[in-house]
Scaffold this motif. Structure first.
Motif, mmCIF file in Angstrom:
data_model
loop_
_atom_site.group_PDB
_atom_site.id
_atom_site.type_symbol
_atom_site.label_atom_id
_atom_site.label_comp_id
_atom_site.label_asym_id
_atom_site.label_seq_id
_atom_site.Cartn_x
_atom_site.Cartn_y
_atom_site.Cartn_z
ATOM 1 N N PRO A 132 0.816 -1.226 0.000
ATOM 2 C CA PRO A 132 0.000 0.000 0.000
ATOM 3 C C PRO A 132 0.847 1.272 0.000
ATOM 4 O O PRO A 132 1.877 1.355 0.681
ATOM 5 C CB PRO A 132 -0.796 -0.119 1.307
ATOM 6 C CG PRO A 132 0.091 -0.926 2.202
ATOM 7 C CD PRO A 132 0.776 -1.915 1.300
ATOM 8 N N VAL A 133 0.397 2.259 -0.757
ATOM 9 C CA VAL A 133 1.005 3.589 -0.770
ATOM 10 C C VAL A 133 -0.113 4.608 -0.579
ATOM 11 O O VAL A 133 -1.109 4.595 -1.303
ATOM 12 C CB VAL A 133 1.751 3.868 -2.084
ATOM 13 C CG1 VAL A 133 2.302 5.296 -2.092
ATOM 14 C CG2 VAL A 133 2.885 2.870 -2.281
ATOM 15 N N CYS A 134 0.056 5.498 0.409
ATOM 16 C CA CYS A 134 -0.911 6.571 0.665
ATOM 17 C C CYS A 134 -0.600 7.780 -0.205
ATOM 18 O O CYS A 134 0.562 8.071 -0.495
ATOM 19 C CB CYS A 134 -0.833 7.030 2.128
ATOM 20 S SG CYS A 134 -1.451 5.877 3.352
ATOM 21 N N GLY A 135 -1.638 8.528 -0.576
ATOM 22 C CA GLY A 135 -1.437 9.783 -1.283
ATOM 23 C C GLY A 135 -2.758 10.332 -1.787
ATOM 24 O O GLY A 135 -3.719 9.575 -1.983
ATOM 25 N N ASP A 136 -2.790 11.638 -2.009
ATOM 26 C CA ASP A 136 -3.980 12.256 -2.600
ATOM 27 C C ASP A 136 -3.766 12.313 -4.107
ATOM 28 O O ASP A 136 -3.388 13.336 -4.666
ATOM 29 C CB ASP A 136 -4.193 13.650 -2.017
ATOM 30 C CG ASP A 136 -5.424 14.337 -2.579
ATOM 31 O OD1 ASP A 136 -6.226 13.661 -3.253
ATOM 32 O OD2 ASP A 136 -5.578 15.554 -2.346
ATOM 33 N N GLY B 27 -6.372 14.639 -6.100
ATOM 34 C CA GLY B 27 -6.398 16.055 -5.757
ATOM 35 C C GLY B 27 -7.654 16.541 -5.073
ATOM 36 O O GLY B 27 -7.909 17.744 -5.063
ATOM 37 N N ASP B 28 -8.430 15.644 -4.429
ATOM 38 C CA ASP B 28 -9.671 16.083 -3.784
ATOM 39 C C ASP B 28 -9.496 16.375 -2.303
ATOM 40 O O ASP B 28 -10.465 16.675 -1.611
ATOM 41 C CB ASP B 28 -10.777 15.048 -3.988
ATOM 42 C CG ASP B 28 -10.495 13.730 -3.264
ATOM 43 O OD1 ASP B 28 -9.367 13.551 -2.754
ATOM 44 O OD2 ASP B 28 -11.412 12.871 -3.226
ATOM 45 N N GLY B 29 -8.269 16.279 -1.787
ATOM 46 C CA GLY B 29 -8.003 16.575 -0.390
ATOM 47 C C GLY B 29 -8.092 15.378 0.532
ATOM 48 O O GLY B 29 -7.764 15.488 1.712
ATOM 49 N N ALA B 30 -8.527 14.228 0.038
ATOM 50 C CA ALA B 30 -8.618 13.011 0.847
ATOM 51 C C ALA B 30 -7.500 12.051 0.461
ATOM 52 O O ALA B 30 -7.082 11.991 -0.693
ATOM 53 C CB ALA B 30 -9.978 12.338 0.650
ATOM 54 N N GLN B 31 -7.013 11.296 1.444
ATOM 55 C CA GLN B 31 -5.957 10.324 1.191
ATOM 56 C C GLN B 31 -6.527 9.071 0.538
ATOM 57 O O GLN B 31 -7.537 8.504 0.977
ATOM 58 C CB GLN B 31 -5.271 9.951 2.507
ATOM 59 C CG GLN B 31 -4.429 11.071 3.093
ATOM 60 C CD GLN B 31 -3.190 11.348 2.270
ATOM 61 O OE1 GLN B 31 -2.399 10.443 1.988
ATOM 62 N NE2 GLN B 31 -2.995 12.599 1.886
ATOM 63 N N ASP B 32 -5.872 8.634 -0.532
ATOM 64 C CA ASP B 32 -6.235 7.423 -1.257
ATOM 65 C C ASP B 32 -5.197 6.338 -0.970
ATOM 66 O O ASP B 32 -4.150 6.597 -0.365
ATOM 67 C CB ASP B 32 -6.276 7.688 -2.766
ATOM 68 C CG ASP B 32 -7.027 8.962 -3.120
ATOM 69 O OD1 ASP B 32 -8.128 9.155 -2.574
ATOM 70 O OD2 ASP B 32 -6.504 9.765 -3.930
ATOM 71 N N LEU B 33 -5.482 5.125 -1.427
ATOM 72 C CA LEU B 33 -4.521 4.034 -1.349
ATOM 73 C C LEU B 33 -4.316 3.427 -2.735
ATOM 74 O O LEU B 33 -5.280 3.207 -3.479
ATOM 75 C CB LEU B 33 -5.002 2.938 -0.396
ATOM 76 C CG LEU B 33 -4.868 3.197 1.102
ATOM 77 C CD1 LEU B 33 -5.432 2.018 1.884
ATOM 78 C CD2 LEU B 33 -3.421 3.449 1.495
ATOM 79 N N THR C 284 5.563 2.146 -4.754
ATOM 80 C CA THR C 284 6.523 2.497 -3.713
ATOM 81 C C THR C 284 6.257 3.910 -3.206
ATOM 82 O O THR C 284 6.062 4.828 -3.989
ATOM 83 C CB THR C 284 7.961 2.415 -4.260
ATOM 84 O OG1 THR C 284 8.189 1.106 -4.789
ATOM 85 C CG2 THR C 284 8.980 2.690 -3.172
ATOM 86 N N GLY C 285 6.256 4.073 -1.897
ATOM 87 C CA GLY C 285 6.079 5.383 -1.290
ATOM 88 C C GLY C 285 7.380 5.870 -0.672
ATOM 89 O O GLY C 285 8.412 5.201 -0.758
ATOM 90 N N PRO C 286 7.340 7.046 -0.061
ATOM 91 C CA PRO C 286 6.166 7.901 0.088
ATOM 92 C C PRO C 286 5.816 8.646 -1.199
ATOM 93 O O PRO C 286 6.686 8.961 -2.001
ATOM 94 C CB PRO C 286 6.570 8.877 1.187
ATOM 95 C CG PRO C 286 8.061 8.957 1.082
ATOM 96 C CD PRO C 286 8.514 7.594 0.663
ATOM 97 N N ALA C 287 4.516 8.915 -1.357
ATOM 98 C CA ALA C 287 4.064 9.678 -2.514
ATOM 99 C C ALA C 287 4.450 11.143 -2.353
ATOM 100 O O ALA C 287 4.661 11.635 -1.243
ATOM 101 C CB ALA C 287 2.547 9.542 -2.662
ATOM 102 N N ALA C 288 4.541 11.860 -3.465
ATOM 103 C CA ALA C 288 4.874 13.290 -3.452
ATOM 104 C C ALA C 288 4.353 13.917 -4.730
ATOM 105 O O ALA C 288 4.209 13.240 -5.752
ATOM 106 C CB ALA C 288 6.387 13.490 -3.345
ATOM 107 N N ASP C 289 4.070 15.209 -4.660
ATOM 108 C CA ASP C 289 3.627 15.940 -5.860
ATOM 109 C C ASP C 289 4.876 16.354 -6.632
ATOM 110 O O ASP C 289 5.413 17.449 -6.448
ATOM 111 C CB ASP C 289 2.794 17.147 -5.459
ATOM 112 C CG ASP C 289 2.207 17.889 -6.657
ATOM 113 O OD1 ASP C 289 2.445 17.449 -7.801
ATOM 114 O OD2 ASP C 289 1.539 18.919 -6.451
#
Length: 422
Positions: free
Chosen positions: A179-183, A186-192, A229-234
């Motif tokens: 699993p990798v967390c990130g938005d 772009g809706d402001g909520a964390q996805d997987l 692979t995380g962490p996610a980033a913009d």
């Protein structure tokens, strides 16, 4: 245009571990936790601080590996050390054992309980922890979902619920994991994002319900690889989180997959073959940069997705990125054959002023994470040094404006503290 200079030549080390760092301010003496005394977990009201499981505004530390009372004993579980205004407080801790915190599958508790990712999945101001387990499986058809969520609360992490991965979001008969967390939308909520199989990703849109169900999920997304692979980033600063997807475990090609309104659907930059990838702002480009670790050197790609090339003549099979001196540029932590920190500069990563970290006592050292645990706006470095399965020491080195890191840890403790809580 590529403005970052390629870094070549021999490695110059400026010692900044024990015995080095001349002329620096005297570091704060290390606070070493002794004995099994346990403090209450501070109650918070919610925050936006990363890895803040009790919502008090202070970052906490997850310890996925704990020492054992004796070699070959069962794994005790996952440890969490809670933060405070002064940094981590080893006495304020929580032991997440499968027996006490895991959800049952077909009446059975898992034996495996490993921390995988953390983010606020339900948007309540308390960070949640995603863990992997080993549910019973007879090898026929699709395996069950091995991931569970421990939701944060004012009292810390709570008993786990199983993550729901709708059938429409699965592909093939692989375990839905990694699993990798990130938005990503772009809706402001964390996805997987999860591994599916056959170069597909399962994309679960947040926020998530307290029963582990995502707000929405669609068909698996095509992917340039198998391992998210995380962490996610913009990476490209467009308001959508991006992530790295590796072709396979071990040394393999990796790609930056860009988020958008439909989630992580676009392949941006294809990176060189390597063992690990770290994303950070190593230079002054408009976008983030990538460092790819190999056994012989570290390959750099500046200003993604333009990907101007550079090379750091230092092996680094494991990489992390963080801003230790607060100047807005990321430093690169390189570990595996040693632990070195390379300074970010306007022209890119530099070997000048490299910091070598040699935590006491002697043993094998692994990076636990990078983050601002003392709240001063600069990242800190947390490492664990161990000998065998029964002895270890966790040390946190605060970041600072000059010299990148303090020569001595601000806090140090053994994970044997958790044995008293089992």
């Amino acid at each position: 245009m590529c403005t970052a200079a390629a870094l070549c030549g021999s490695l110059l080390l400026a010692a900044c571990g024990p015995g080095g760092d001349t002329g620096a301010a005297r570091p704060t003496p290390a606070r070493i936790a002794h004995g099994p005394a346990e403090l209450p977990i501070p109650h918070g009201k919610g925050s936006k601080t990363p890895d803040d499981f009790n919502g008090d505004g202070h970052r906490d530390l997850v310890l996925d590996t704990l020492v054992k009372a004796q070699s070959h004993a069962d794994d005790a579980g996952i440890g969490v050390v809670y933060g405070s205004a002064r940094g981590l407080t080893p006495g304020a801790r929580q032991l997440l054992s499968p027996a006490r915190y895991a959800a049952r599958t077909k009446g059975r508790l898992p034996n495996v309980f490993d921390a995988e990712a953390s983010c606020d999945l339900d948007r309540d101001g308390f960070t949640d922890l995603i863990v992997s387990t080993d549910p019973p499986y007879d090898g026929q058809g699709r395996p069950p979902v091995p991931l569970q969520i421990l939701f944060g609360s004012p009292r810390g992490l709570t008993r786990a619920v199983k993550l729901t991965v709708p059938a429409v979001a699965r592909f093939g008969n692989d375990w839905p994991d990694q699993p990798v967390c990130g938005d990503f939308d772009g809706d402001g909520a964390q996805d997987l994002v999860l591994h599916a199989s056959g170069e597909r990703l399962s994309y679960l849109r947040g926020p998530f319900g307290r029963k582990g169900t995502p707000r929405a999920a669609g068909a698996p997304l095509p992917s340039p690889g198998e391992v998210p692979t995380g962490p996610a980033a913009d990476v490209d600063r467009d308001g959508y989180d991006d992530l790295v997807v590796r072709a396979a475990e071990g040394a393999s090609r990796a790609s930056v997959v860009l988020g958008g309104p439909a989630g992580p659907t676009r392949t941006g930059t294809v990176l060189p073959v390597g063992l690990d990838v770290a994303l950070g702002r190593f230079g002054r480009g408009a976008a983030l940069d990538a460092a790819v670790g190999t056994l012989d050197e570290t390959l750099l790609r500046y200003d993604l997705p333009a990907a101007c090339r550079g090379t750091l003549r230092s092996p680094g099979s494991l990489l992390d990125a963080a801003d230790f001196d607060g100047d807005g540029l990321s430093e690169l932590v390189s570990s595996g054959s040693g632990l070195r920190v390379f300074r970010g500069r306007t022209t890119g990563l530099s070997t000048a002023g490299t910091v070598t970290v040699e935590p006491p006592p002697r043993g094998t050292t692994q990076v636990l994470g990078v983050g601002d645990w003392d709240g001063d706006g600069r990242a800190d470095l947390a490492v664990r040094t161990y000998r065998g399965e029964t002895k270890d020491m966790v040390a946190v080195y605060p970041g600072r404006k000059k010299g990148l890191l303090t020569a001595k840890p601000a806090v140090a403790f053994s994970t044997s503290e958790f044995l008293a809580d089992d």
